[in-house]
Scaffold this motif. Structure first.
Motif, PDB file in Angstrom:
ATOM      1  N   ARG A  48      10.136  -0.392  12.316  1.00 25.13           N
ATOM      2  CA  ARG A  48       9.472   0.347  11.235  1.00 25.13           C
ATOM      3  C   ARG A  48       9.875  -0.205   9.883  1.00 25.13           C
ATOM      4  O   ARG A  48      11.017  -0.606   9.675  1.00 25.13           O
ATOM      5  CB  ARG A  48       9.849   1.823  11.322  1.00 25.13           C
ATOM      6  CG  ARG A  48       9.163   2.715  10.323  1.00 25.13           C
ATOM      7  CD  ARG A  48       9.516   4.159  10.605  1.00 25.13           C
ATOM      8  NE  ARG A  48       8.847   5.063   9.688  1.00 25.13           N
ATOM      9  CZ  ARG A  48       8.948   6.379   9.715  1.00 25.13           C
ATOM     10  NH1 ARG A  48       9.707   6.946  10.651  1.00 25.13           N
ATOM     11  NH2 ARG A  48       8.308   7.141   8.851  1.00 25.13           N
ATOM     12  N   ALA A  49       8.893  -0.198   8.986  1.00 18.74           N
ATOM     13  CA  ALA A  49       9.125  -0.590   7.586  1.00 18.74           C
ATOM     14  C   ALA A  49       8.488   0.467   6.707  1.00 18.74           C
ATOM     15  O   ALA A  49       7.331   0.814   6.887  1.00 18.74           O
ATOM     16  CB  ALA A  49       8.518  -1.966   7.303  1.00 18.74           C
ATOM     17  N   ASP A  50       9.258   0.970   5.709  1.00 15.98           N
ATOM     18  CA  ASP A  50       8.701   1.997   4.829  1.00 15.98           C
ATOM     19  C   ASP A  50       8.450   1.416   3.457  1.00 15.98           C
ATOM     20  O   ASP A  50       8.745   0.245   3.172  1.00 15.98           O
ATOM     21  CB  ASP A  50       9.623   3.210   4.775  1.00 15.98           C
ATOM     22  CG  ASP A  50      11.030   2.842   4.302  1.00 15.98           C
ATOM     23  OD1 ASP A  50      11.196   1.784   3.683  1.00 15.98           O
ATOM     24  OD2 ASP A  50      11.962   3.639   4.575  1.00 15.98           O
ATOM     25  N   LYS A  51       7.894   2.245   2.585  1.00 16.07           N
ATOM     26  CA  LYS A  51       7.471   1.769   1.270  1.00 16.07           C
ATOM     27  C   LYS A  51       8.642   1.407   0.369  1.00 16.07           C
ATOM     28  O   LYS A  51       8.459   0.710  -0.635  1.00 16.07           O
ATOM     29  CB  LYS A  51       6.611   2.823   0.602  1.00 16.07           C
ATOM     30  CG  LYS A  51       7.302   4.167   0.452  1.00 16.07           C
ATOM     31  CD  LYS A  51       6.341   5.209  -0.083  1.00 16.07           C
ATOM     32  CE  LYS A  51       7.013   6.582  -0.183  1.00 16.07           C
ATOM     33  NZ  LYS A  51       6.078   7.600  -0.690  1.00 16.07           N
ATOM     34  N   LYS A  52       9.863   1.863   0.697  1.00 21.01           N
ATOM     35  CA  LYS A  52      11.040   1.507  -0.097  1.00 21.01           C
ATOM     36  C   LYS A  52      11.648   0.180   0.327  1.00 21.01           C
ATOM     37  O   LYS A  52      12.653  -0.246  -0.225  1.00 21.01           O
ATOM     38  CB  LYS A  52      12.089   2.613   0.025  1.00 21.01           C
ATOM     39  CG  LYS A  52      11.635   3.949  -0.565  1.00 21.01           C
ATOM     40  CD  LYS A  52      12.727   4.977  -0.453  1.00 21.01           C
ATOM     41  CE  LYS A  52      12.275   6.315  -1.038  1.00 21.01           C
ATOM     42  NZ  LYS A  52      13.331   7.342  -0.933  1.00 21.01           N
ATOM     43  N   GLY A  53      11.106  -0.423   1.356  1.00 15.84           N
ATOM     44  CA  GLY A  53      11.600  -1.718   1.802  1.00 15.84           C
ATOM     45  C   GLY A  53      12.597  -1.646   2.923  1.00 15.84           C
ATOM     46  O   GLY A  53      13.057  -2.693   3.402  1.00 15.84           O
ATOM     47  N   HIS A  67       0.812  -1.225   0.000  1.00 15.93           N
ATOM     48  CA  HIS A  67       0.000   0.000   0.000  1.00 15.93           C
ATOM     49  C   HIS A  67       0.849   1.282   0.000  1.00 15.93           C
ATOM     50  O   HIS A  67       0.290   2.381   0.092  1.00 15.93           O
ATOM     51  CB  HIS A  67      -0.914   0.038   1.242  1.00 15.93           C
ATOM     52  CG  HIS A  67      -2.019  -0.963   1.208  1.00 15.93           C
ATOM     53  ND1 HIS A  67      -1.805  -2.307   1.471  1.00 15.93           N
ATOM     54  CD2 HIS A  67      -3.346  -0.830   0.933  1.00 15.93           C
ATOM     55  CE1 HIS A  67      -2.950  -2.972   1.373  1.00 15.93           C
ATOM     56  NE2 HIS A  67      -3.913  -2.085   1.043  1.00 15.93           N
ATOM     57  N   ALA A  68       2.159   1.157  -0.109  1.00 16.01           N
ATOM     58  CA  ALA A  68       3.048   2.335  -0.172  1.00 16.01           C
ATOM     59  C   ALA A  68       2.842   3.251   1.029  1.00 16.01           C
ATOM     60  O   ALA A  68       2.685   4.468   0.886  1.00 16.01           O
ATOM     61  CB  ALA A  68       2.863   3.096  -1.488  1.00 16.01           C
TER      62      ALA A  68
END
Length: 897
Positions: free
Chosen positions: A648-653, A637-638
């Motif tokens: 934490r995990a962000d949309k860039k991996g 879901h970006a």
């Protein structure tokens, strides 16, 4: 070109305006005796045309001004009019008017009646041939003699100067000087070029060294990269091993963390409770000390009043006996006065009636005797006159004499009546003043009691206000301790919070709060961390998501932010990042709708007006139960996904996380600061209110003390005025009696004058009647009969007058006796007794002192009782708080073990 006219005024010996003309176009000769002004005339021409009068001081200018026996002039001028028909002066006019004006502070030129500068004048003279470099167009006195006496060398120099060759010599010298300076500059340039060449050689050598350094540095960086890559691989391997161990022991770590956090919370609660109890104990100690002092002062006042009451009570019986005797004497004197006044009131009507009857009888007696005397005089006059003419002349003289006497008597009667009226007015005024004084003296005791009541009321008001102020002082002392503790807690919380940010940000936030308070800015709301509440479960996740954004300052618009930033930059007070709500435009985010994905912003509680700021910071973040689910939603879901533990995990991996110390929570630190600041501000506000209330009470107490002082002064004036009023009453009584005696004398005199006027009038009438009658040698028959009747009437009136006079004298003696007794005995005794009574009550007698001391003793006893109860209650509370503190300290030591 030649001089046509010269005008001089105020210059040296020329005080008044002097005009010299005409001049010849060729030769002019000025002759005159010594002192006639030839040299001053020549100096005036040189003053305008020559350079001899250029740089002049104030003294030199003063010397050029006229100083005669009269008043000295303040300015002077010399004007020369040239004939310019040959156009030597390039002005295009047939005449040239040149004037120079000098004063103590000025030196001006004018050309053709217009102001001009000295340079313009000199240039114009140069153009006409008046050369400054060859000033030999004016030959002063003694110059020709000096030429004849010169040596050959001097004469040669003079000829060169006249010929103008000196100019070329000066120019040659100046050219040589310029050539020398040019040679020096060329030498310096050569030396500077040598230095530049040497510097270029040095730079070439440094350039070669730099090339070698760059090669070696490139090689060094390659080696460092290889070492860093090798260390990175080793660290990555260690991180993988640590992560594996963490995954295997995460359940136990969570339980340990929960227990640790719970224990920390319990210890923090116990510390807060201990601080509160210590503060309460401090308050109770202060209260106990104050109440102990108050009880001690109250006991001292109570003992003092008890001694005074005892002393007054012992002397009360003697005072009561003396007062009883005094009251009996006063009643006896009052009874005697009333009896005498009643007796006098009964005598006065009879006395006045007898006196009036006596006056009437006496008037009738005087009239009868006068008529009888006139008849006897008429009867005797017939033997003195031979004719009617002699009688008439004598009668006319007598009538004139009677008229003169009547006029004099009438004037005396008018004066006497005026004096009687004035005395009656004075008597009326004095009777009114005496009555008023007696009323004031009679009311002295009542006024004293009223003033004593007013004094007691004023003291009660003062004591009540003082008690209120003491209570406020106690509360203020407590608040000072509370404010000190709150300030320490606030400083501690702010120091703890400042360690979680850089120094510039900490200084900037403090400066923004100060600027908001000083400039009363409404659009400055606070840092983001101060504007929301979050459950403790999601506290770590919120901190990790927001990061330094927690300390960004939220404002309403960019204008407010710019205004605050300008002040910060001007004061160099730190660095702050602002979040203008009108410029924050959050974009829509695809939030997953699942039970294991919670939108973080739904867990925050904040004011809806800050929606844009919170959407900007937390709108793209969801909370997931573990890192695997978070990474999955971040990719699909970006969005940014985070666990409650802060992983934490962000949309860039990218995956970030680790251990977060609950003691270093920024949210908790901000909460503590906000709570401590609110508590400090609340106590500070209350302290300001108490100070204002104390100031108001101080003013009220000052007013109450002033009112009490006024009433006390009024009492002292009343006590001091009593003796003055008694003396004034005695003086006015004596004055009134003397005025009454004088009135009685004047009234008797008026009655006598009135009788004389009647007698003179009847005598005048008799003379006029006799003058109109015929001249006879004897009385008429009617007159003889009237004479006989008057003789018997006079005898009867004398007998009646004698009887009435005896009766009146008897009544008058009785009246005088009563007046003397009242005035000399009874009333002074009554006044003395009244003065003793009023002095006793007015000056604070034993009775009033006893009552006042009894009231004070009662009030002090109540205050002491109340203070003792408060002291015992506070001591009990202090003992209880000390026991509670001891129990809590033991619990904390047990918890730490």
């Amino acid at each position: 070109m030649y001089i046509k006219q010269i005008i001089i005024q105020g210059f040296k010996s020329y005080k008044d305006q002097t005009i010299i003309e005409p001049f010849s176009p060729k030769h002019n000769v000025i002759v005159g005796r010594n002192g006639s002004g030839k040299s001053n005339f020549f100096a005036a021409v040189r003053f305008v045309l020559s350079d001899d009068y250029t740089q002049m001081s104030r003294e030199h200018r003063q010397a050029l001004l006229h100083e005669g026996s009269g008043s000295a002039v303040m300015s002077a001028y010399v004007e020369i009019i040239f004939d310019n028909s040959d156009d030597r002066f390039p002005t295009g006019k047939p005449e040239l008017v040149l004037r120079r004006t000098i004063g103590l502070k000025k030196d001006e030129y004018s050309l053709d009646r217009k102001n001009a500068t000295k340079a313009d004048v000199m240039n114009l003279l140069e153009s006409a041939g008046f050369s400054r470099s060859n000033p030999y167009y004016i030959v002063p006195q003694g110059r020709v003699t000096a030429l004849t006496n010169m040596k050959d060398a001097e004469r040669l120099a003079l000829l060169k100067d006249v010929a103008g060759t000196q100019v070329y010599e000066a120019r040659r010298t100046e050219s040589l000087k310029i050539m020398h300076e040019t040679d020096n500059k060329r030498t310096n340039i050569d030396e500077f070029l040598v230095d530049i060449h040497q510097r270029l050689d040095e730079l070439e050598a440094e350039k070669e060294q730099l090339r070698v350094f760059q090669d070696k540095d490139r090689e060094r960086r390659c080696l460092l990269y290889a070492i860093d890559h090798r260390e990175q691989i080793g660290i990555q391997n260690e991180l993988d091993a640590i992560d594996e161990r963490r995954q295997t022991g995460v359940d136990g770590a969570d339980d340990d963390r929960e227990r640790f956090i719970q224990g920390e919370q319990e210890i923090a609660d116990l510390d807060a409770e201990i601080i509160e109890l210590k503060q309460q104990i401090g308050f109770l100690k202060v209260d106990r000390t104050q109440l102990e002092d108050e009880r001690r002062d109250t006991a001292r006042d109570k003992a003092k009043n008890e001694l005074e009451v005892k002393a007054l009570s012992e002397g009360q019986s003697a005072a009561q006996n003396a007062k009883a005797r005094h009251d009996n004497e006063l009643r006896e004197v009052q009874e005697n006065i009333r009896r005498r006044e009643k007796e006098l009131a009964q005598i006065m009507p009879e006395y006045n009636a007898k006196r009036e009857q006596e006056a009437n009888i006496k008037a009738q007696l005087l009239d009868a005797e006068g008529q009888r005397k006139r008849l006897y005089d008429k009867q005797g006059r017939t033997a003195h006159f031979k004719s009617k003419r002699e009688r008439d002349d004598w009668l006319r003289k007598e009538i004139d004499a009677v008229n003169m006497t009547l006029a004099t008597r009438k004037a005396i009667a008018m004066d006497t009546n005026e004096e009687i009226a004035e005395l009656q007015s004075e008597i009326k005024r004095l009777e009114s003043e005496v009555a008023e004084l007696r009323s004031n003296i009679d009311n002295q005791g009542e006024n004293s009691m009223n003033i004593a009541t007013e004094i007691q009321k004023a003291r009660d008001v003062r004591d009540q206000l003082s008690d209120q102020r003491k209570e406020l002082w106690r509360e203020e002392a407590k608040l000072d301790s509370v404010i000190m503790n709150a300030q320490q807690e606030l400083d501690k919380a702010e120091r703890f919070l400042s360690h979680m940010m850089d120094q510039n940000t900490s200084r900037g936030l403090a400066a923004v709060r100060r600027i908001k308070r000083q400039h009363d800015l409404d659009g400055v709301y606070g840092t983001l961390a101060e504007l929301f509440e979050v459950p403790d479960r999601y506290k770590t996740a919120v901190e990790v998501t927001a990061g330094n954004s927690l300390f960004h300052y939220v404002v309403d618009n960019e204008e407010t932010a710019t205004r605050v930033l300008n002040i910060l930059q001007r004061e160099k007070a730190g660095r702050v990042t602002f979040m203008p709500l009108n410029r924050l435009k959050p974009k829509p985010v695809n939030i997953p709708k699942a039970s294991d994905a919670v939108h973080m912003i739904t867990k925050l509680q904040y004011d809806p007006m800050y929606e844009n700021a919170f959407q900007h910071v937390f709108g793209k973040t969801i909370i997931c139960p573990n890192l695997q689910v978070a990474a999955q939603y971040a990719r699909s879901h970006a969005v940014s996904a985070i666990t409650p533990e802060g992983d934490r995990a962000d949309k860039k991996g990218a995956l970030t996380g680790g251990y977060h110390d609950p003691k270093s929570s920024r949210v908790d630190a901000v909460r503590k600061v906000v709570t401590a600041r609110e508590e400090f501000e609340t106590h500070k506000t209350r302290s300001s209110e108490i100070k204002r209330e104390i100031e108001q009470l101080d003013q009220q107490i000052t007013a109450a003390v002033g009112e009490l002082r006024k009433i006390d002064q009024k009492k002292q004036r009343l006590e001091g005025n009593y003796g003055t009023m008694r003396q004034e009453l005695r003086s006015k009584g004596d004055d009134l009696q003397s005025r009454k005696d004088a009135l009685e004398v004047k009234q008797r005199s008026a009655e006598k004058i009135e009788a004389d006027l009647r007698e003179l009038g009847e005598q005048q009438t008799s003379y006029e009647t006799e003058l109109a009658s015929d001249y006879k040698k004897a009385l008429t028959k009617d007159e003889e009969q009237q004479l006989e009747r008057l003789s018997s009437t006079v005898q009867d009136l004398r007998r009646q007058h004698s009887e009435l006079s005896a009766m009146r004298s008897e009544l008058e003696s009785r009246k005088s006796e009563i007046d003397v007794e009242l005035r000399e005995n009874l009333r002074p005794t009554f006044d003395q007794l009244t003065a003793q009574e009023n002095g006793s009550s007015g000056s604070g007698g034993s009775s009033s002192k006893l009552k006042e001391s009894q009231r004070s003793l009662k009030r002090i006893t109540q205050n002491m009782k109340r203070s003792s109860q408060s002291w015992r209650r506070i001591r009990s509370r202090s003992s209880s708080s000390s026991k509670t503190l001891l129990v809590l300290s033991r619990r904390i030591r047990g918890a730490w073990k």
